[in-house]
Design a protein around this motif. Structure first.
Motif, PDB file in Angstrom:
ATOM      1  N   LEU A   1       1.678   5.556  -7.740  1.00 12.73           N
ATOM      2  CA  LEU A   1       0.695   6.599  -8.051  1.00 12.73           C
ATOM      3  C   LEU A   1       1.344   7.880  -8.575  1.00 12.73           C
ATOM      4  O   LEU A   1       0.920   8.401  -9.617  1.00 12.73           O
TER       5      LEU A   1
ATOM      6  N   GLY B   1       2.546   1.575  -3.408  1.00 13.40           N
ATOM      7  CA  GLY B   1       1.582   1.991  -4.422  1.00 13.40           C
ATOM      8  C   GLY B   1       1.213   3.456  -4.306  1.00 13.40           C
ATOM      9  O   GLY B   1       1.117   4.168  -5.316  1.00 13.40           O
ATOM     10  N   PHE B   2       1.032   3.945  -3.067  1.00  2.52           N
ATOM     11  CA  PHE B   2       0.572   5.320  -2.867  1.00  2.52           C
ATOM     12  C   PHE B   2       1.696   6.331  -3.085  1.00  2.52           C
ATOM     13  O   PHE B   2       1.490   7.388  -3.683  1.00  2.52           O
ATOM     14  N   PHE B   3       2.895   6.017  -2.595  1.00  4.71           N
ATOM     15  CA  PHE B   3       3.979   6.999  -2.630  1.00  4.71           C
ATOM     16  C   PHE B   3       4.924   6.812  -3.815  1.00  4.71           C
ATOM     17  O   PHE B   3       5.762   7.693  -4.056  1.00  4.71           O
TER      18      PHE B   3
ATOM     19  N   ALA C   1       0.823  -1.204   0.000  1.00  3.69           N
ATOM     20  CA  ALA C   1       0.000   0.000   0.000  1.00  3.69           C
ATOM     21  C   ALA C   1       0.860   1.259   0.000  1.00  3.69           C
ATOM     22  O   ALA C   1       0.584   2.221  -0.730  1.00  3.69           O
ATOM     23  N   ILE C   2       1.929   1.256   0.797  1.00  3.93           N
ATOM     24  CA  ILE C   2       2.828   2.415   0.850  1.00  3.93           C
ATOM     25  C   ILE C   2       3.544   2.603  -0.482  1.00  3.93           C
ATOM     26  O   ILE C   2       3.648   3.727  -1.004  1.00  3.93           O
TER      27      ILE C   2
END
Length: 294
Positions: A23, A18-20, A15-16
């Motif tokens: 994305l 993917g987000f930072f 998740a980290i």
């Protein structure tokens, strides 16, 4: 009992990432194919104008036959050789420094590592401005040289390629020292003793035994210095001036103020990212082939 927990435990990490990471890079990729808005920002219309602007010069009004746009290519080339030169300088100083630290006793080793990392407790911007103050024409360095009589007039260092090199070298030297130190620390010095017993010179021992064993640390250090040096913009902006523009400065210029060109800045970022990914992929393939041959 714990077999099903593996995928769940790694979900926060994904998740980290993917987000930072994924994305923002995805947004840059999308923006690079959009149309520039006159006052900054983008218009959500598909366009290849940003990539066309980087590679081709079509004249002021876009009605001339396309010619190769050497301005941006030369900026890329300047960035590559500046980053490569900074990597060589860091390796030239970093390897003996790492070797010296790794061969000290335990307590002294910690002190030397502390001295290497303590400048990085200060923000990079502050350190770069301090470097600019130090090497300017009427700065402490020139005042000392004039006082000692080593020079008759101040040395013009600021706003030169040499100043950019100093900034890059000072900024990223520990990124070379620490990986090499980690490799040297694990080196078995019995190999050097065995080579000496077989009458091998120090140069032969270094070239045929030490360097191949600590090569992973050297390569890691070179990558950690070359990649951020390639996209650096603080050292070129503050120490190099307008004549020593690098890729990072060019990208930063496109996103700054209302006159910026966001799609063009995103396109340059993607070209830079693609270049770095190609180099890292080639290195990974070479390493896998070498390990397979072993």
């Amino acid at each position: 009992m714990y077999e099903g927990l593996g995928p769940r435990l790694i979900l926060p990490a994904w998740a980290i990432i993917g987000f930072f990471l994924v994305l923002p890079v995805g947004l840059m990729l999308i923006y690079s194919f959009l149309t520039k808005e006159f006052r900054g920002g983008v218009i959500w219309e598909f366009s290849l104008a940003a990539y066309d602007q980087f590679f081709f010069d079509r004249g002021l009004f876009g009605d001339e036959p396309p010619k190769i746009e050497w301005t941006y290519i030369n900026i890329f080339w300047r960035s590559i050789w500046q980053a490569a030169l900074a990597t060589v300088f860091c390796l030239f100083i970093g390897f003996p420094t790492a070797w010296f630290i790794a061969t000290r006793s335990g307590s002294n080793r910690q002190i030397w590592l502390f001295l290497i990392t303590i400048p990085y407790w200060v923000n990079l911007l502050i350190r770069t401005i301090s470097m600019k103050f130090l090497i300017r024409d009427n700065g402490p360095l020139n005042e000392f040289l004039l006082w000692t009589g080593l020079v008759d007039s101040p040395l013009h260092i600021i706003n030169t390629n040499f100043a950019v090199q100093l900034g890059l070298f000072y900024s990223y030297l520990p990124f070379m020292v620490l990986p090499i130190y980690a490799s040297v620390e694990r080196y078995n010095f019995a190999f050097s003793e065995a080579a000496a017993d077989l009458y091998a010179s120090k140069w032969v021992t270094l070239r045929l035994i030490i360097l191949p064993i600590v090569k992973p640390g050297i390569i890691a250090g070179c990558i950690l210095v070359f990649v951020p040096s390639l996209g650096a913009f603080l050292a070129p902006d503050l120490l190099g001036g307008a004549k020593n523009f690098m890729i990072g400065s060019l990208i930063e210029e496109q996103f700054k103020g209302n006159a910026g060109n966001w799609p063009f800045g995103a396109a340059i970022s993607m070209i830079l990212l693609s270049m770095v990914m190609v180099v890292l992929t080639l290195y990974a393939r070479a390493q896998s082939k070498e390990e397979a041959s072993r």
